[in-house]
Design a protein around this motif. Structure first.
Motif: not given
Length: 228
Positions: A88-89, A114-117, A152-155
């Protein structure tokens, strides 16, 4: 794989209630900042040294994951042949690059949340933002597409002013928040896959989730805890 704070204990506490009714061994790798300073040695897998020159593959941080899996299998006399990988992240950054660059691994499925880039599948953009001057060839990229990776991404992970979100000219071309960057990465990867390539990556947007590890872990569990 933890976020930028390397808070392994907190991540473990989030995962315990998720796995407690499953026949699963939970391992949380912390990569302490004293031994793995900065994002280059953790998020980016130590592919480059402090001077920006390429490290040999045997020096990549990704190797720690494979070595740990093999050690646990050996020490427990297990017949386990594969494992599931979640990050995560900053850990999501680690995981998607692991799946891009680690040619031989035992991962059954990986979730990068939820990676930053991202390291985009673009041969015209310098690594680590793209693949130019990276050790990944076009052939190896096509092989990476055949591995099972879920973006996987948080909306609701859309705050462009999040203090932990890297904002600069090189990352902002991917989007101004984590959701848009993840969507752009997945679409760019689909576009980069040649006709006939085995593209085995997936995308999931989690409703009601912002930059929240626990919610993303709960959403990732069905992928990670399924035997196939």
């Amino acid at each position: 794989m933890t976020g930028a704070h390397r808070d392994g204990e907190g991540y473990r506490e989030d995962w315990i209630p998720i796995v407690q009714d499953h026949n699963a061994l939970l391992m949380v790798l912390e990569f302490p900042k004293e031994d793995y300073p900065g994002s280059s040695s953790y998020n980016q897998g130590n592919i480059l040294d402090a001077s920006g020159d390429a490290n040999p593959p045997e020096a990549w941080t990704f190797n720690v994951v494979e070595a740990l899996f093999e050690a646990v299998v050996r020490d427990t006399d297990s017949g386990q042949r594969d494992y599931a990988l979640f990050g995560h992240s900053a850990g999501g950054q680690f995981v998607h690059r692991f799946m891009e660059f680690t040619e031989e691994n035992h991962v059954r499925v990986a979730v990068a949340a939820n990676a930053g880039w991202y390291t985009m599948p673009d041969q015209d953009v310098d690594f680590p933002y793209g693949l130019k001057n990276s050790p990944l060839s076009s052939k190896e990229l096509r092989e990476a597409f055949s591995r099972r990776l879920v973006i996987m991404l948080g909306a609701d992970d859309v705050d462009p002013k999040d203090t932990l979100l890297q904002r600069d000219r090189k990352t902002d071309v991917q989007g101004d928040n984590r959701l848009s960057r993840g969507l752009n990465f997945y679409q760019a990867s689909r576009d980069a896959a040649r006709e006939g390539d085995d593209f085995n990556w997936g995308l999931m947007v989690v409703p009601g989730a912002a930059h929240e590890h626990q919610k993303m872990a709960e959403a990732a569990a069905p992928f990670l805890l399924s035997p196939r």
